[in-house]
Scaffold this active site. Structure first.
Site, PDB file in Angstrom:
ATOM      1  CB  CYS A 147      -7.503 -37.186   4.735  1.00 35.00           C
ATOM      2  SG  CYS A 147      -8.465 -35.645   4.127  1.00 35.00           S
ATOM      3  CB  CYS A 150      -8.561 -36.477   1.206  1.00 33.17           C
ATOM      4  SG  CYS A 150      -7.860 -35.197   2.249  1.00 33.17           S
ATOM      5  CG  ASP A 151      -7.804 -40.507   0.948  1.00 34.73           C
ATOM      6  OD1 ASP A 151      -7.406 -39.843   0.160  1.00 34.73           O
ATOM      7  OD2 ASP A 151      -7.028 -40.621   1.773  1.00 34.73           O
TER       8      ASP A 151
END
Length: 335
Positions: A147, A150-151
């Site tokens: 992701c 996300c990261d």
């Protein structure tokens, strides 16, 4: 043999969608019971969030929080308001029965009495597809992720070269997103052409910070024991291999919605995501609701999943009120 649950509402899944649904349902006195799963979809209770290291885009945590810590806090809040949490995986359901019937993985066929509920919230999420290349187990969460949104902003990826695996819209979109933080982004495409739409493909191919590696497989992740430092590439045609120095590898090869236990009883799109009535979490089966990534293939974020969980609980509460009114009318002989 475990005692059977008879509840107004059952929630299957324990990510942000499931726990938000549980919190709202519990506060509405719906006596929710949550089956959080035991390595369901190949991940621990809490779902994909547990595979994320630092979460910096969930409101309320200005210093960030790990995925596991956020999951623990969600669980604690669910329990605080009275949610019963069962650490077992649901293997099948019968959505045609009333009440709805739910069987756990250890159930002994039809002879084992099921758990039952009037309203069912499906919040089982979608599992990111992985290639299980050599070194993946060692460097997952240590430079490997599924992701980018996300990261991607994490310190370990900032101003570092990164590689994205995939050839579709998701790969192009995630690679473009990562250019905000990375020094350079490579896209490893196993074929000699993108599967992505023309506009997404052109945007990625023409970006000055993106290099497309055509006909390329990533076959191994290597590092210094604590973090990823490079990957091994293999030419799909010549089979020659070479190293590529990168500090991050992102899979963008799709997700698999965790819906097998439903046995096709709910409508899905062509990729397996549950279909809901627009603007709601209502599925085609009355009394069954879908929340989070199990029906959302576009955003796939913890915060959007949480919002969807809230919607599911409110939709379930309204349904249960309607069901109670119908039963009262029947009892009074009005139907």
């Amino acid at each position: 043999m475990h005692s059977k649950v008879v509840s107004a509402s059952i929630i299957i899944g324990s990510g942000p969608a499931g726990h938000t649904a549980a919190i709202y349902a519990a506060r509405a006195n719906l006596s929710p019971v949550m089956f959080e799963g035991m390595m369901a979809g190949g991940v621990a209770p809490g779902g994909q969030l547990t595979t994320t290291t630092e979460v910096e885009n969930f409101p309320g945590f200005p210093q960030g929080i790990t995925g596991s810590e956020l999951t623990d806090k969600l669980r604690e809040q669910s329990e605080r308001f009275g949610t019963e949490i069962i650490t077992e995986t649901v293997s099948r359901v019968d959505l045609s029965a009333r009440p709805i019937r739910v069987w756990r993985e250890d159930a002994d066929g039809d002879s084992d009495a099921p758990d039952t509920c009037d309203a069912l919230i499906v919040a089982t999420g979608a599992t990111a597809k992985r290639l299980n290349i050599a070194g993946e187990d060692q460097y997952w969460q240590r430079g490997m992720s599924a992701c980018a949104v996300c990261d991607g902003a994490a310190p370990i990826f900032r101003n570092k070269p990164l590689v994205v695996i995939g050839g579709g819209d998701s790969a192009c979109e995630e690679a473009t997103f990562l250019t905000k933080y990375a020094s350079h982004v490579y896209i490893a495409v196993r074929r000699d052409v993108f599967r992505a739409s023309d506009i997404m493909a052109k945007r990625a191919a023409n970006h000055p910070k993106i290099t497309v590696l055509w006909s390329t497989h990533v076959i191994e992740a290597k590092g210094d024991g604590s973090a990823l430092t490079h990957v091994v590439l293999q030419d799909a045609k010549t089979k020659e291999t070479r190293n590529l120095d990168v500090s991050g590898l992102f899979y963008a090869i799709g997700h698999t919605p965790n819906t097998a236990f439903l046995g096709g009883q709910l409508d899905t799109d062509e990729t397996g995501y549950l279909l809901v009535k627009p603007g709601s979490t209502i599925t085609k089966v009355r009394g069954v609701f879908a929340a989070g990534d199990v029906h959302d293939k576009h955003y796939r974020q913890a915060i959007t999943a949480a919002g969807s969980g809230c919607m599911a609980a409110l939709d379930a509460e309204k349904y249960l009120e309607e069901l109670e009114a119908e039963e009262q009318e029947k009892a009074a002989g009005k139907l």
